[in-house]
Design a protein around this motif. Structure first.
Motif, PDB file in Angstrom:
ATOM      1  N   UNK A 193     -15.430  -0.038   2.840  1.00 25.18           N
ATOM      2  CA  UNK A 193     -14.646   0.439   1.709  1.00 25.18           C
ATOM      3  C   UNK A 193     -13.168   0.131   1.956  1.00 25.18           C
ATOM      4  N   UNK A 194     -12.537  -0.506   0.984  1.00 24.82           N
ATOM      5  CA  UNK A 194     -11.093  -0.766   1.067  1.00 24.82           C
ATOM      6  C   UNK A 194     -10.396   0.444   0.459  1.00 24.82           C
ATOM      7  N   UNK A 195      -9.978   1.365   1.319  1.00 19.11           N
ATOM      8  CA  UNK A 195      -9.430   2.635   0.838  1.00 19.11           C
ATOM      9  C   UNK A 195      -7.935   2.552   0.550  1.00 19.11           C
ATOM     10  N   UNK A 196      -7.307   1.438   0.909  1.00 17.97           N
ATOM     11  CA  UNK A 196      -5.892   1.302   0.608  1.00 17.97           C
ATOM     12  C   UNK A 196      -5.375  -0.068   0.973  1.00 17.97           C
ATOM     13  N   UNK A 197      -4.284  -0.457   0.345  1.00 21.24           N
ATOM     14  CA  UNK A 197      -3.579  -1.686   0.700  1.00 21.24           C
ATOM     15  C   UNK A 197      -2.160  -1.558   0.175  1.00 21.24           C
ATOM     16  N   UNK A 198      -1.275  -2.375   0.726  1.00 19.82           N
ATOM     17  CA  UNK A 198       0.105  -2.295   0.268  1.00 19.82           C
ATOM     18  C   UNK A 198       0.973  -3.336   0.929  1.00 19.82           C
ATOM     19  N   UNK A 199       2.239  -3.349   0.559  1.00 22.68           N
ATOM     20  CA  UNK A 199       3.214  -4.291   1.106  1.00 22.68           C
ATOM     21  C   UNK A 199       3.974  -3.641   2.259  1.00 22.68           C
ATOM     22  N   UNK A 200       4.547  -4.486   3.112  1.00 19.49           N
ATOM     23  CA  UNK A 200       5.336  -3.996   4.232  1.00 19.49           C
ATOM     24  C   UNK A 200       4.477  -3.468   5.361  1.00 19.49           C
ATOM     25  N   UNK A 201       5.077  -2.633   6.187  1.00 22.64           N
ATOM     26  CA  UNK A 201       4.375  -2.073   7.336  1.00 22.64           C
ATOM     27  C   UNK A 201       3.598  -0.823   6.930  1.00 22.64           C
ATOM     28  N   UNK A 202       2.399  -0.696   7.456  1.00 23.73           N
ATOM     29  CA  UNK A 202       1.576   0.478   7.172  1.00 23.73           C
ATOM     30  C   UNK A 202       2.248   1.737   7.725  1.00 23.73           C
ATOM     31  N   UNK A 203       2.318   2.762   6.884  1.00 24.85           N
ATOM     32  CA  UNK A 203       2.879   4.049   7.287  1.00 24.85           C
ATOM     33  C   UNK A 203       1.869   5.129   6.893  1.00 24.85           C
ATOM     34  N   UNK A 204       1.202   5.745   7.859  1.00 23.97           N
ATOM     35  CA  UNK A 204       0.147   6.706   7.519  1.00 23.97           C
ATOM     36  C   UNK A 204       0.656   7.909   6.729  1.00 23.97           C
ATOM     37  N   UNK A 205       1.924   8.222   6.843  1.00 27.02           N
ATOM     38  CA  UNK A 205       2.437   9.391   6.131  1.00 27.02           C
ATOM     39  C   UNK A 205       2.724   9.107   4.662  1.00 27.02           C
ATOM     40  N   UNK A 206       2.845   7.838   4.297  1.00 33.22           N
ATOM     41  CA  UNK A 206       3.149   7.503   2.895  1.00 33.22           C
ATOM     42  C   UNK A 206       2.065   6.662   2.239  1.00 33.22           C
ATOM     43  N   UNK A 207       1.093   6.175   3.012  1.00 33.97           N
ATOM     44  CA  UNK A 207       0.043   5.322   2.436  1.00 33.97           C
ATOM     45  C   UNK A 207      -0.787   6.119   1.435  1.00 33.97           C
TER      46      UNK A 207
END
Length: 578
Positions: free
Chosen positions: A491-505
């Motif tokens: 399951x692809x539970x998230x994706x985004x630009x820049x560096x992964x930040x667990x507190x804001x993902x």
């Protein structure tokens, strides 16, 4: 290969079950795996054949003298047995891309990961169950760059009496994207690695093996679909390209996505699709335009910097009946080659139609893996010819700065037989160096951009709930990487630009898409979750073959659970030897 009405396909299913002594022997092995429905037997011969493309005739390697190879038809929960005889002069293996291989790891196919190659003149029988799988997958060679021409579709229908979760299409067609080189793929890989630089661009893109009229000597080498006005068609799209991702569109027509990587999605409609190598998508297209011939166009999506690539599109025809054979085709407009916004829009539209209880809502194995390119220092003779990477270095690739090196025998055999010295189980769960991965990556190549070589694996306990965050890096260049995991869908539970930040993902734990290949965004990240419930040795790698050759790969070993349904079966008797 063009497919017509489903009635014909059901007949093909009925008559696809023939048996030989080899097949019956393979069936007897099935007691170790999950039970299936009908057993379907296919006889594959790996052969060389002469093909004329772009004004030149060359020898390629294919299955049963077909390019692309024959389609495997089956239904959900069927057992599939494929006897593969290697009649070519090259080593070969076949990977059944996207097949979860529940308790059948020995049949997964990647060379030196789960098996030794099938040598010239030898035979190996693959056997697997399409357990709870339906949709579109494909098979391809999994040694060197042989899959440049050795590939074909796997079409899995729902069980008898089970409808699609959308109106039945009038017809279905398999559309396979590919790249064409006239050079032998083994020589192509060897010369690329010997140069220390990048891979040469393809000579053409192909749709079902046809380059289309924009290439030399190809005016009549065009794939056509004849369609009836007012009808809706399902196109089973497969990207079997070797080194590049691709945009696809049909002039004047909307594309409605209903399936991705053999998992139903909530329908969403787009003008353009991007598929990376290893990805499959089923789309619905309604013939609702004026009678004419419309182009189906395949072109490049290239997100990396300073890369040479083929920029001429492959063209096929979506041809309305009654439009005349001589009418000019209406042109399809593709996005600009580096339009990452469309790629992100495509990804954002993917939502599972129905999420099973196999989505981990909590995690007990949290992995963070950086992916990207490296430049190693030149340590070769004749550096002008052998160190053609940036600043006179040698191009490499890595996960968590470890460039994967394939061993001389398969890791699965070494694991099963407790052989020492073949691999180490110390692949790091976090990067060995922490920095601003996207914007502050080391780039003084080759001084600070090298990687560590090794056959390092990561061991997972049976039943572990895994979250895997893949982070693109800016060393050499950021890039959209198609990462494929064998043996599982995730399951692809998230994706985004820049560096992964667990507190804001922002993670989607409601209806995330279920995939087997994920395009990790250029300069971004993707978060995946799965339950490690399939014991064996499973390859994870970039589906750009040059990146895989450079070491952008890793192996997971999933330990046995309790009892025979959670235990890796014994190897088949005809398993090839190194």
């Amino acid at each position: 290969m063009e497919m017509t009405c489903r009635v014909i396909i059901w007949l093909a299913l009925l008559f696809s079950c023939s048996y030989s002594p080899t097949a019956l022997a393979a069936i007897r092995r099935s007691k170790d795996g999950p039970s299936g429905g009908t057993t379907r037997f296919y006889d594959f011969k790996v052969q060389t054949m002469k093909v004329t493309k772009l004004c030149n005739t060359t020898d390629i390697v294919s299955i049963n003298g077909m390019y692309p190879g024959p389609v495997i038809y089956a239904q959900e929960d069927d057992r599939v047995i494929v006897k593969v005889t290697n009649e070519s002069p090259y080593n070969a293996t076949i990977h059944w891309h996207g097949v979860k291989q529940k308790l059948s790891c020995w049949s997964d196919g990647p060379a030196y990961i789960t098996q030794c190659p099938i040598q010239s003149g030898q035979t190996f029988t693959y056997e697997f169950t399409l357990y709870q799988q339906k949709g579109t997958l494909f098979y391809h060679a999994h040694i060197s760059w042989l899959r440049a021409t050795l590939y074909g579709a796997i079409v899995i229908y729902p069980k008898t009496g089970v409808p699609y979760p959308f109106p039945n299409p009038y017809e279905e067609h398999v559309i396979i994207f590919g790249e064409w080189w006239s050079k032998n793929p083994f020589q192509l890989e060897n010369s690329t690695l010997a140069s220390g630089g990048g891979a040469p661009p393809a000579e053409a893109y192909v749709i079902n093996g046809h380059p289309g009229p924009l290439y030399n000597c190809s005016e009549d080498d065009v794939y056509n679909i004849d369609i009836v006005p007012g009808k809706t068609y399902m196109l089973r799209l497969i990207n079997a390209a070797l080194q590049i991702e691709n945009f696809f569109s049909i002039a004047g027509h909307k594309l409605t996505v209903v399936d991705a990587d053999s998992s139903y999605t909530k329908p969403y409609t787009v003008d353009h699709l991007m598929l990376g190598p290893g990805q499959t998508t089923n789309i619905l297209v309604t013939a609702d335009q004026p009678i004419s011939t419309y182009q189906m166009a395949l072109g490049p999506y290239e997100s990396a910097q300073n890369i040479t690539f083929q920029n001429i599109s492959s063209i096929a025809h979506f041809r309305y009946k009654g439009g005349g054979l001589t009418s000019l085709s209406r042109p399809a407009i593709l996005p600009f080659y580096n339009n990452s916004q469309i790629v992100q829009t495509n990804m954002a539209g993917l939502r599972s139609l129905q999420v099973t209880n196999n989505l981990p809502l909590s995690v007990d194995e949290n992995l963070f893996i950086t992916i990207g390119l490296n430049v190693d220092k030149c340590n070769r003779q004749n550096p002008n010819q052998t160190c053609q990477g940036p600043n006179g270095g040698i191009l490499a690739a890595s996960m968590n700065n470890v460039s994967f090196t394939k061993p001389s025998i398969s890791i699965l055999q070494a694991y099963y037989n407790s052989l020492h010295g073949i691999y180490t189980d110390d692949f790091p769960g976090l990067p060995m160096r922490i920095f601003d991965f996207v914007n502050g990556a080391p780039n003084n190549s080759p001084i600070d951009t090298s990687s560590i070589n090794g056959t390092r694996v990561r061991v997972l306990n049976y039943g572990a709930k895994v979250q895997l965050v893949l982070q693109d890096t800016g060393t050499v260049t950021t890039e959209n990487h198609p990462i494929h995991l064998h043996g599982y869908s995730f399951y692809v539970v998230g994706f985004g630009s820049g560096n992964y930040n667990p507190s804001t993902a922002n993670l989607n734990l409601v209806d995330p898409p279920l995939l087997n290949t994920i395009g990790v965004p250029v300069g971004g990240w993707a978060a995946l979750r799965f339950v490690a419930d399939n014991p064996g040795v499973w390859f994870m790698h970039c589906h750009f073959d040059v990146h895989q050759s450079w070491g952008l790969a890793n192996v997971f070993i999933v330990k046995n659970g309790v009892g025979p349904l959670e235990t890796l079966p014994h190897p088949p008797a005809d398993l090839p030897k190194c």
